[in-house]
Design an enzyme around this catalytic site. Sequence first.
Site, PDB file in Angstrom:
ATOM      1  N   TYR A   1      -2.848  -0.526  10.969  1.00  0.00           N
ATOM      2  CA  TYR A   1      -2.693  -0.977   9.581  1.00  0.00           C
ATOM      3  C   TYR A   1      -1.431  -0.388   8.956  1.00  0.00           C
ATOM      4  CZ  TYR A   1      -3.810  -1.696   4.628  1.00  0.00           C
ATOM      5  OH  TYR A   1      -3.768  -2.059   3.300  1.00  0.00           O
TER       6      TYR A   1
ATOM      7  N   SER B   1       0.854  -1.180   0.000  1.00  0.00           N
ATOM      8  CA  SER B   1       0.000   0.000   0.000  1.00  0.00           C
ATOM      9  C   SER B   1       0.891   1.231   0.000  1.00  0.00           C
ATOM     10  CB  SER B   1      -0.887  -0.005   1.252  1.00  0.00           C
ATOM     11  OG  SER B   1      -1.507   1.250   1.448  1.00  0.00           O
TER      12      SER B   1
END
Length: 335
Positions: A156, A143
């Site tokens: 996260y 990501s």
Amino acid sequence: MMNSTSRRVVVITGASAGLGRAIAQAFAREGASIGLFARNRERLEAAKVEVEQLGGKALVLVGDVADAQRVEEAAAEVEREFGPIDVWVNNAMTSVFSPFNQMTAEEFRRVTEVTYLGAVHGTIAALKRMLPRNRGMVIQVGSALSDRSIPLQSAYCGAKHGMRGFTDSIRCELIHEKSRVHITMVQLPAMNTPQFDWVESRLPNRPQPVPPIYQPEVAADAIVWASHHRRREIYVGLPTVKAMWGNKVSRGLLDLYLGLTGYQSQQTDEPERPDRPANLWETVPGPYTAHGRFDARSKAFSTQVWLSENKWGIGALLAGGAAFTAALCSARRRR
């Protein structure tokens, strides 16, 4: 990097919905034999039907990536059913939308166990089989947040940073060992997946991906492309490039910008439902597929990805054009 049969053998974690479901569909179009790993059997069975309709084969593997033993067992099941694993895709994730000071230690641990340690467990199972054969590929689904953190997703972001760190370490070891096994990380932008309807949230309004949003097929196709090429890292979408390179240049300014905008950009104007389901501790039932609720706002194509995948051809074309122009100018001067 092919199996002895004409079909590549692929394992995808988090395959029952969202990006994992789209990745399974993309590999199925190539005729791959796919191990589908996730917690929800009903959605895995639906994904299996899709895979087989698209020309692939599928094996349902119910389990939690936080359980290292179950991941190892799943890898063994795939090889008994389909043969040696060619590609392993670590995609499973979970998160909590919450200010850090409202998070519990148990929530932080659970996000880390799934998103970070789940990738570690998958990589262990894959390399255990690939290294002796001296072939295979591990793909870490990363990501933009693996480099540039944002507010409200501290667990996260930390897990994705960890994934990038241990992947870089493994890559160095593979180089040292002169191994033909390859490991790559595909860095993603905001995706239109169902996670925003089931991730644990303490936000007053419904969560959303930070715009601009991309359809999961954009990333899935990039991941399949990555499985055929030995790139160190692939960025999907211009926002990913901007976030990761911008963070190298001006972290302090991005801290300030995200501190001012990061709360609002991750929420819609709709109030959150008090009975909203959450999948942090157990799977959420329902017929979720690859897409979330943001189809109308999502991009189905990325020019940046196309340029990245074709950069050598484009470079050769530009070089050829420059050489032709130079030759033409030289001929004109001689006249």
